[in-house]
Design a protein around this motif. Structure first.
Motif, PDB file in Angstrom:
ATOM      1  N   LYS A 293       4.116 145.448  97.843  1.00 56.43           N
ATOM      2  CA  LYS A 293       3.265 146.600  97.532  1.00 56.43           C
ATOM      3  C   LYS A 293       2.508 147.074  98.767  1.00 56.43           C
ATOM      4  O   LYS A 293       1.636 147.930  98.678  1.00 56.43           O
ATOM      5  CB  LYS A 293       2.275 146.244  96.414  1.00 56.43           C
ATOM      6  CG  LYS A 293       2.924 145.650  95.186  1.00 56.43           C
ATOM      7  CD  LYS A 293       4.004 146.561  94.619  1.00 56.43           C
ATOM      8  CE  LYS A 293       4.999 145.743  93.794  1.00 56.43           C
ATOM      9  NZ  LYS A 293       6.280 146.455  93.581  1.00 56.43           N
TER      10      LYS A 293
ATOM     11  N   GLN B  83       8.098 146.487  89.274  1.00 54.38           N
ATOM     12  CA  GLN B  83       8.042 145.028  89.263  1.00 54.38           C
ATOM     13  C   GLN B  83       9.466 144.490  89.346  1.00 54.38           C
ATOM     14  O   GLN B  83       9.717 143.428  89.874  1.00 54.38           O
ATOM     15  CB  GLN B  83       7.394 144.529  87.969  1.00 54.38           C
ATOM     16  CG  GLN B  83       5.966 144.997  87.781  1.00 54.38           C
ATOM     17  CD  GLN B  83       5.018 144.309  88.738  1.00 54.38           C
ATOM     18  OE1 GLN B  83       4.904 143.096  88.731  1.00 54.38           O
ATOM     19  NE2 GLN B  83       4.337 145.073  89.589  1.00 54.38           N
TER      20      GLN B  83
ATOM     21  N   SER C 221       3.260 140.640  95.666  1.00 58.44           N
ATOM     22  CA  SER C 221       2.361 141.669  96.211  1.00 58.44           C
ATOM     23  C   SER C 221       2.762 142.075  97.627  1.00 58.44           C
ATOM     24  O   SER C 221       2.345 143.123  98.118  1.00 58.44           O
ATOM     25  CB  SER C 221       0.923 141.149  96.213  1.00 58.44           C
ATOM     26  OG  SER C 221       0.829 140.014  97.048  1.00 58.44           O
TER      27      SER C 221
END
Lengths: 277, 270
Positions: A241, A217, A238
């Protein structure tokens, strides 16, 4: 296990681990002094997943050892819940690259080791152990010995064993770098699931840029000579990711360049920079 | 541990082949021996009577070796020798693991004690026989002491070496999982060193075995060594060869037993 959200509320801003102007110096055998890390300021907050990226021998493992209480800082301080860290503690879990499973114990006995050494009887029926075994998907292999497991399974057991004693933070030192690419990806997913499912706090050290972006993170890059934090990034979005997202790819390229330059610098400076401690 | 390389080998033929070959080879050896021994004119028979000459005495129920109150059956002799070796080795094993652990508690004790052990370890166990006889007289203690001296020092050095070989991460992990000093000794260090030390115990068994037999041939008045010496004193080749064969068979059996114990209880590699 604790739930993620309640944790965030409880201790939102109080850091679990803090480094204040930490410096680590090693005395090498030919009377030289080698400064591995200098001027490190860092805090790990409850619920964090921090990845620490850097080239091999760049001081990132040393930083993890400082955070884990394996070695004390030469100057500055490492605080655990605001108090100077006094060495290794079960509250700060650690997972290493090479498996450290005890070969004479089964998977289940390894995972319940933390209960056995503290004199808790009937450790195998301990609900915490049973829950962790289920969580990491090892119910089928609980009676197996480490030499009967694959490399990926061994790392899963190591992680499970550390989680079973419910540490406040889990430190992982290149836990997947001995595995092949496919297996590494599966275990990265596995680790993310654990992190999301249990609300644990994790700090992971790696030299693999992709791994650092996908898991963290927050991302910290260690570099320079002596080693220091040369970049801090918030990558909780996101978009980071997704391996095919442009943001991910741009960041990957950027970080690959930094780490690559680090290797070049290390090559030019004296050979001692390659010494891994 | 069970063998889990399933696959191309047929495990039955693989485990049977050496056994069959071994039995055939032993049968041939005895056959040739018996063949030579069948001719009573052959002078070799006087010194090396074949098994058919010396083994049948085992079936005689009142067969005793020795004179008067000191006489014993061959089974008693086997038992007494085994008792001495196994007790001596057990004490030495437990003692050396304990002592090795204690030495490695401090760097200073290692630096000061290890040189002495290194100096004493190479003394052949047989060399302790006269001293042991002077101290303990003709008794079981003498034999047990000799076995102990033959094994203890080497195993203590091995224990210290095995402790040094334990991966640092094993100890860090134990501490990390909440083990205090005592728990680390009990649950990590001891299990980590046992297989290595036991392997060395097994390798040293032959030395201990020889030492006890030598003691029984020279000073003690019972045991398998005494059987052979009685045969020599009586010019009885049958008795000598009976003793020798039983020494061989018993030694082989104990070695297999130790191997079995290792596979069952100390199978792991650190």
């Amino acid at each position: 296990m604790r739930s993620h959200s309640s944790n965030l509320c409880k201790n939102h801003l109080r850091p679990i681990l803090t480094c204040r102007d930490v410096k680590k110096v090693f005395h090498t055998n030919n009377k030289n002094v080698f400064t591995a890390l200098s001027g490190i300021n860092l805090s790990v907050v409850d619920g964090d997943f921090i990845t620490i990226l850097g080239r091999s021998g760049g001081g990132k493992s040393t930083l993890l050892k400082l955070l884990g209480g394996i070695t004390p800082p030469s100057s500055g301080e490492v605080l655990f819940h605001g108090v100077p860290l006094q060495g290794i503690t079960p509250k700060i879990g650690m997972v290493f690259q090479e498996n450290t499973l005890y070969p004479w114990l089964t998977v289940e006995q390894n995972i319940s080791f933390g209960f056995k050494v503290r004199g808790k009887r009937k450790c195998s029926s301990n609900p915490q152990v049973q829950e962790v075994i289920k969580q990491v998907g090892l119910s089928q292999s609980r009676e197996l010995y480490p030499h009967q497991l694959s490399g990926g399974m061994k790392q899963r057991v190591s992680i499970a064993r550390s989680l079973a004693v419910q540490p406040d933070v889990l430190l992982l030192d290149e836990p997947f770098s001995a595995l092949d690419v496919q297996l590494r990806r599966r275990l990265q997913k596995f680790l993310l699931n654990i992190w999301q499912g249990t609300g644990s706090t994790m700090v992971l050290v790696t030299h693999d840029v992709e791994e650092a972006i996908l898991l963290g993170q927050k991302l910290i890059v260690i570099g320079g000579q002596p080693g220091g934090i040369i970049e801090r990034l918030n990558i909780s979005d996101s978009a980071f990711k997704d391996r095919y997202n442009k943001k991910f790819l741009d960041l990957q390229q950027h970080l690959e360049r930094i780490v690559g330059e680090e290797y070049e610098i290390a090559k030019e400076s004296c050979g001692i920079a390659y010494m891994s401690v | 541990m069970s063998n889990d390389n399933s696959g191309w080998y047929n495990p039955i033929s693989r485990s049977l082949l050496p056994l069959v070959c071994g039995l055939v080879s032993i049968a041939l050896f005895i056959g040739v021996w018996e063949g030579i021994g069948a001719n009573p004119e052959n002078p070799i028979v006087q010194v090396l009577p074949p098994p058919s000459k010396f083994l049948p005495v085992l079936l005689e129920s009142n067969f005793r070796i020795g004179l008067g109150s000191q006489s014993a059956t061959i089974y008693e002799s086997v038992f007494i020798t085994l008792f001495r070796v196994i007790l001596g080795m057990t004490i030495a094993f437990l003692g050396s693991v304990t002592f090795g652990l204690l030495i490695s508690l401090s760097q200073w004790s290692e630096l000061f004690i290890l040189p002495i052990l290194g100096l004493v370890a190479p003394i052949a166990p047989i060399a302790w026989i006269p001293l042991a006889l002077v101290i303990f007289g003709v008794s079981n203690l003498t034999a047990i002491f000799i076995v102990f001296m033959g094994v203890f020092f080497t195993l203590t050095i091995a224990t210290v070496a095995e402790i040094k070989k334990i991966p640092l991460n094993f100890l860090i992990t134990a501490e990390n999982l909440g083990a205090d000093n005592f728990a680390r000794w009990r649950f990590v260090i001891i299990p980590a060193v046992l297989p290595g030390v036991f392997t060395l115990l097994r390798l040293n068994f032959i030395a201990a075995w020889m030492a006890v037999l030598a003691a029984e041939m020279t000073g003690l008045r019972d045991g398998l060594g005494t059987v052979v010496m009685t045969g020599r004193n009586l010019f009885n080749s049958n008795l000598i060869l009976l003793g020798i064969s039983i020494i061989g068979i018993t030694g082989f059996a104990v070695d297999r037993l130790l191997l079995l114990i290792q596979k069952k209880f100390f199978w792991w590699k650190v």
